[in-house]
Design an enzyme around this catalytic site. Structure first.
Site, PDB file in Angstrom:
ATOM      1  N   ASP A 133       0.867  -1.179   0.000  1.00 43.33           N
ATOM      2  CA  ASP A 133       0.000   0.000   0.000  1.00 43.33           C
ATOM      3  C   ASP A 133       0.904   1.229   0.000  1.00 43.33           C
ATOM      4  OD1 ASP A 133      -2.272   1.830   0.454  1.00 43.33           O
ATOM      5  OD2 ASP A 133      -3.349   0.015   0.996  1.00 43.33           O
ATOM      6  N   HIS A 189       1.934   1.608  -3.193  1.00 41.44           N
ATOM      7  CA  HIS A 189       1.167   2.611  -3.926  1.00 41.44           C
ATOM      8  C   HIS A 189       1.862   3.966  -3.972  1.00 41.44           C
ATOM      9  CE1 HIS A 189      -2.872   0.278  -3.151  1.00 41.44           C
ATOM     10  NE2 HIS A 189      -1.998  -0.408  -3.872  1.00 41.44           N
TER      11      HIS A 189
END
Length: 367
Positions: A201, A223
């Site tokens: 993430d 991310h």
């Protein structure tokens, strides 16, 4: 020597002995039942090869100023389905150090089910920090975090340096999810530097605060370098100002840079002074740079709303390679008049499958 002199010397010896600081061995936590007493008595604390019982938080909250906490060996957190956190550290002017070879193991492999915090097995968050007055956390090694790794809240001035967060085992079968490296809220004057994050993430997720420097980061698998604001009903908590990312690498990630606003609530001030300088990207498979004002309930809607304007986004020497069928160099979706003063230079990407798509075009970049 007279009996009187001997008595005086003996009394002096007793006085010196009673004034001697608590011995080092008494300030070492190697069993969970020692935590409270060591925190109450000591200012130089060692956590050594500790096994934290299932469902318990290792709460290292100290009211003394200037405490040093050193982790030695392996700190293990036993399995239980709960929300955590596994570890909490709070204090003023504190120093937290990972000794050479030390590791904090969250045993995430026992929890991962591909759903993260969105369902399935209940997973504990790992590490929560509230630290002020020049606190410094350095050389901390975290392994296999179950879900969100690290939360910084109501902190600063604070420096984190030399961290290594390794959740790469969660890449297998895409079982690791929502393993954000650093989530940051309600903080002023924060530096994170010389740090490696391998996760699934956001590497860094800034939600609220001012005066941040993120330097020399190596992020992979997640991310990217993110700013995400607008989820709080408290207006002040939707404010971000003076944030710099510099001299960093993002590898094999969904995004390189991700900036998003959510339109449930309003912000008090526009975002200002946002800088990404000397950022290299490798193997980005979705967006190298992604600016979105269309998030609602955690998802993009395609309909931008200008509740939180972005006034000032500076990119300098941001370059890299993209890969895969979904890859797009730059995607910007802004509401009318809600984005301004985007000044970019030396921004270029190779290998994308799609052209850039911008509703607002930055100065110095062609969409």
């Amino acid at each position: 020597m007279s009996i009187r002199l001997i008595a005086v010397l003996s009394a002096a010896s007793i006085a010196v002995t009673s004034a001697t600081p608590v011995a080092d061995s008494s300030c070492t936590i190697s069993s969970f039942d020692q935590v409270a007493s060591v925190l109450a008595e000591c200012t130089d604390i060692v956590v050594s090869n500790l096994e934290v019982p299932a469902g318990e938080t290792l709460n290292l909250e100290t009211k003394k100023k200037g405490v040093t906490i050193t982790f030695e060996g392996k700190t293990t957190f036993a399995y239980k389905e709960w929300t955590g956190p596994l570890l909490r550290v709070k204090g003023k002017a504190i120093t937290v150090v990972g000794a050479k070879g030390s590791v904090l193991d969250g045993q995430g492999q026992l929890y991962w089910d591909g759903k993260g915090g969105n369902g399935g097995i209940k997973k504990p968050k790992f590490f929560k920090i509230k630290a002020t007055e020049g606190s410094h956390f350095k050389n901390i090694n975290l392994l296999n975090c179950p879900v969100q790794v690290h939360s910084i809240d109501h902190s600063g001035p604070l420096t984190l340096s030399g961290w290594n967060i390794d959740v790469s085992q969660g890449d297998k079968d895409a079982l690791g999810h929502n393993t954000d490296g650093f989530d940051i809220n309600t903080t002023d004057q924060l530096t994170i530097e010389d740090t490696v994050v391998k996760n699934q993430d956001d590497c860094i997720a800034v939600n609220q605060g001012t005066n941040f420097l993120f330097n020399n980061l190596d992020c992979s698998g997640g991310h990217g370098l993110s700013l995400s604001v607008g989820t709080s009903h408290e207006i002040i908590k939707n404010t971000v100002r003076n944030v710099t990312f510099s001299n960093s690498v993002v590898r094999k990630s969904r995004n390189g840079i991700h900036i998003k606003t959510t339109y449930q609530f309003r912000g008090r001030y526009p975002w200002r002074m946002l800088t990404y300088s000397n950022i290299a990207m490798e193997g980005i498979w979705k967006y190298a740079v992604n600016v979105e004002q269309d998030y609602k309930k955690g998802k993009p809607t395609g309909i931008p709303v200008g509740n939180i304007p972005i006034k000032g986004l500076h990119l300098e020497k941001v370059t890299g390679t993209l890969t895969g069928e979904e890859s797009t160099p730059v995607y910007i979706i802004c509401a009318d008049g809600a984005c301004s003063n985007f000044n970019w230079s030396g921004v270029s990407f190779e290998g994308a499958s799609h052209a850039s798509n911008c509703s607002y075009v930055p100065t110095g970049y062609s969409c």
